[in-house]
Every structure is written in C-alpha cells, then in structure tokens.
Design an enzyme around this catalytic site. Sequence first.
Site, PDB file in Angstrom:
ATOM      1  N   ASN A 158       9.778  35.254  -4.481  1.00 28.74           N
ATOM      2  CA  ASN A 158       9.649  36.020  -5.735  1.00 28.74           C
ATOM      3  C   ASN A 158       8.631  37.160  -5.640  1.00 28.74           C
ATOM      4  OD1 ASN A 158       7.528  34.199  -5.723  1.00 28.74           O
ATOM      5  ND2 ASN A 158       7.616  33.774  -7.915  1.00 28.74           N
ATOM      6  N   GLU A 256      -0.184  26.492  -4.260  1.00 24.89           N
ATOM      7  CA  GLU A 256      -0.006  27.244  -5.506  1.00 24.89           C
ATOM      8  C   GLU A 256       1.414  26.942  -5.946  1.00 24.89           C
ATOM      9  OE1 GLU A 256       1.126  29.394  -7.993  1.00 24.89           O
ATOM     10  OE2 GLU A 256       1.008  31.182  -6.733  1.00 24.89           O
ATOM     11  N   CYS A 290       5.846  32.187 -11.416  1.00 26.88           N
ATOM     12  CA  CYS A 290       5.342  30.865 -11.800  1.00 26.88           C
ATOM     13  C   CYS A 290       4.355  30.946 -12.952  1.00 26.88           C
ATOM     14  CB  CYS A 290       4.762  30.123 -10.604  1.00 26.88           C
ATOM     15  SG  CYS A 290       3.565  31.084  -9.731  1.00 26.88           S
TER      16      CYS A 290
HETATM   17  C1  SIN Z   1       3.798  33.938  -8.715  1.00 26.19           C
HETATM   18  O1  SIN Z   1       4.463  33.896  -9.717  1.00 26.19           O
HETATM   19  O2  SIN Z   1       4.090  33.222  -7.742  1.00 26.19           O
HETATM   20  C2  SIN Z   1       2.606  34.858  -8.579  1.00 26.19           C
HETATM   21  C3  SIN Z   1       2.393  35.725  -9.735  1.00 26.19           C
HETATM   22  C4  SIN Z   1       1.166  36.592  -9.667  1.00 26.19           C
HETATM   23  O3  SIN Z   1       0.471  36.664  -8.650  1.00 26.19           O
HETATM   24  O4  SIN Z   1       0.879  37.237 -10.678  1.00 26.19           O
END
Ligand code: SIN
Length: 485
Positions: A158, A256, A290
């Site tokens: 993503n 994460e 996420c």
């Molecule tokens: C993610 O959604 O994996 C990362 C989003 C972000 O770094 O803002």
Amino acid sequence: MNFLQLNDNQLIKQANLINGQWLTSNNSITVYNPATTQTLGEIPLIDEQTLENAIGKAQESFISYSKSTSYDKSLWLLKWYELVLAHADDLAKILTQEQGKPLAEAKGEILYAASFIQWFGEQIKSDHGLTLADPISGKSFATHKHPVGVAALITPWNFPAAMITRKAAAALAAGCTVIIKPSELTPFTAIALAELAQRAGFPVGAINLLTGDGAMIGKKLCQDPRVKKLSFTGSTQIGKLLFEQSASNIKRLSLELGGNAPFIIFNDANLDAAISALMQSKFRNNGQTCVAANRIYVDEQLKQPLLAKLIEQLAQLSCGNGLTEAVQLGPMINTTAVAKVETLVSEAIAKGAQCLYQADTKQLGANYYPVTLLTDVTPEMAIANHEIFGPVIAIQWFNDETQVIAQANASEAGLAAYFFSDNIHRCQRIANALEFGMVGINSGMVSHAISPFGGIKHSGIGREGGHNGLAEYQYIKAHCYAQLE
Ligand code: SIN
C-alpha cells in the site's frame, strides 16, 4: 518513456540486489498494473539457496559497514535523499503504475518517503549515549549505542516507497546492513529506490533487495540467527506468524500491523473541518491504509447536516486510472481486495445498515470498488470489527461520550484514532482516554517523519520514524568504569 526508466535513460532492472550485484533467477513472478490489469514486468522468484547466500553476504558487509562513521552514513543518506527528490516524478510514475494510487498522491508518497531518509540522515549525527550520575563513589557509568546487525525489512504494497525508507533509512543510519523484501505486487518502486541508494554511494552489501515467495522468505528471515532484527509492516495475522517464527532466536522485532481506527465527531465539533479530515483519512490510497478512519462515530444530533454535506462531497470524487489527470481514487490492488470489501458491505446491509450513497464504477473494471456510504452500522457487524481497506464510510450514531469511548476502545486494534471537538477540556479527556498509539485531535492525519508511528495491542510493537525509530535498530551497552588509584 519506459515505465521502468529514470530520467537519465537508465532502465530499472527487473532483478534482485545482492552484495552489489543485480541478479535474475530461473523462476519469476509477473507484476500487473491494477488499473489496467496489463503486465508490467517480471521479478525474480528467489530460491532458498540464494536467500541463504544473501544473508551471508549481508552479514559479511555488516562487519565493515557497522564501523562507518556517523558522518559517512549521514552523507550517504542525504545523497540518497537528494537523488530521490531529483527522480521524484519518475518514481511516482512507477509507483502509480504498479500500485494504482493517483499520480499526485504517488508523488506525495515519494516526498513522504524522502522525508524519512532526510530525517535519519540528519539525526544520526547528533545521536548519542548518556553519561550517568555517579551512583557510587569511585564508579561511573556511560551508555553506548550499537547497531543490532543484519536487519530484514518486509514491506507492504500500500506504500511501496515510504514503508521502505521509514525502515531502511533508520537501519542504515544505525549501522545495520539491510535485506529488503518488498511486496511482490509492488516491487519496482523498491528496486528503483535501491538503484538510487547504490548511486548515492552506500558500500557494497549495505543494501540488499530480494523478491519472491513471502511465506518462504519470511520464515527463513525469522529463523536464521544471522538476521538480528526483523521489521514488518502488514496484516496482524502475518505479524503474529512472524512473531512466533522469530521466538527461537529472541529476534528484535518491530511489527506495524493492522488498525481499526475510530473517527469520532462530537456535537461541539467544527463539522466542515471534521468532514474534510474524514475525506482525507478515509480516501487516502482509496481507503487502503492501516490508519484509515474505519469506525466512524457521529453524535446523532449531527445526523442531518453531516449526511447532506458528506453526500455532496462523495458525489464529487472521481475514480479511474491514476495516470489520468483529475482522478482522485485509483483501483483497489486486486480482485481479492475488492471481494473482501464487497462481503463486508453486503453483510452490513443484510444486518440492517442503510446504503445512502454508492458511486458507479462498473465500467472501470474488476479491480475497482465504488465509493460507498453506510449508516446505522452497529458494533456487531463485521464491518465494524475489520479493517475495511476500501472506499467505504461506515457510520455508527452515538449520544453518550463515555459509551462512545468504551466502544472505540473495545477493539484488539490500537493503531490510530481520531476525534473532533472544539472543547479543550473534552480534547484533553478524550486524547488521554483513547487506547491507541497515535491520536489525531481535530486532525485526520497523524503521520510525519518527526513523529513515532506505531500501535499498541494487536496493532504491533515498536515505533518507526521520529527519535524512537532509530533505537529500533540499536542496542544499548552500559559501560561501568571503576576509578583506580
Ligand atoms: C500504512 O497505512 O501502512 C502507513 C500509513 C502512513 O505512514 O501514514
């Protein structure tokens, strides 16, 4: 221009980088453009023996790389940063074609990715241990920081650029050599970044990049004792598996993992600001983040004005191939992702949710899912308990502050949360009460290179970015000096 070309006419290789050599393999994986489903290219499907050799080479390189001065590491990182900026347009084009997000958003991700390289390139020069107050007469203590060793970085589709640099820049600044395993769905941005890192002058073997079967590579990286650190961004399910597989080595882990972010709009909120932040949080990368607003709680007094304003804004969103100007939402990554969102939406409607708006994307193809607005969602519905990972706003109404905070916290996920209120006392109370790693207060975005990114509960362990990001790749050694007469 070929989509794999940077602006100096050099083609990005469809290969793996091991100890400074670009290598292909007998078997390969085909990479597709999710907007058109056309083939973009092939990448190696690495075998176990090649992986074994790559780990050995990364370990050998660690012996010299870990001794580089902080000034050298800073210079290489800041040169890499400059090269990423100089090639930002080309990188964005590569990213859009393999991931789907619109070109302007892809460019935004490249700049976000570059910001981590800059941050860690600067931070390493002033990173230091401590001298400690003398606790005993004739003795003093000091702490020193050391790189943990070879770091394996497993990154998702993503954010094909930013999730690599957020890990790799920290690891390289700390003095670790890295083995990057990008998603097989979006490998070319990673390969282009590794090519630019090579050009920045990092020593041979400091940066290695492998592609192939995630299950085989992940297991080996977890179980091989030469790999001292694993950093993974992806689903909670895979994160738990990697955690288990790393247990026998007591490997250092940063995980994460998934979120299920509550986004709460209180009756004293600035409604226009809240809606604009909701649109930003929800539709960034077509809902495939996420930290996306997932469980939207709105005070029921705001029902009428919120719905009128929201539907007006949803109707203006344009969806299509991210290379087309003015497109704001690209495709989903693949049909599996579309099917998952479809199932969540149908189940919610079958259980009583109201569908108040749905765009029409049928003519765009099987990888597109229409922007959808559901209301009257209840906590029992699957859509309230899973990351939607798509362009669906699912609203639950509330009328009691204590109850909505209890509901927001009643989730295994603890990554990001957001709320809107104009009352400072409420802001302090709610920010403290929310059990999440990151809280947006009148803000729909919580990410920045300067701020630690990460979650609690099943959303993971460790932090990326900020002052905390570097420490994930270091261990602390305490020196105890006795004063001899
Ligand atoms: C993610 O959604 O994996 C990362 C989003 C972000 O770094 O803002």
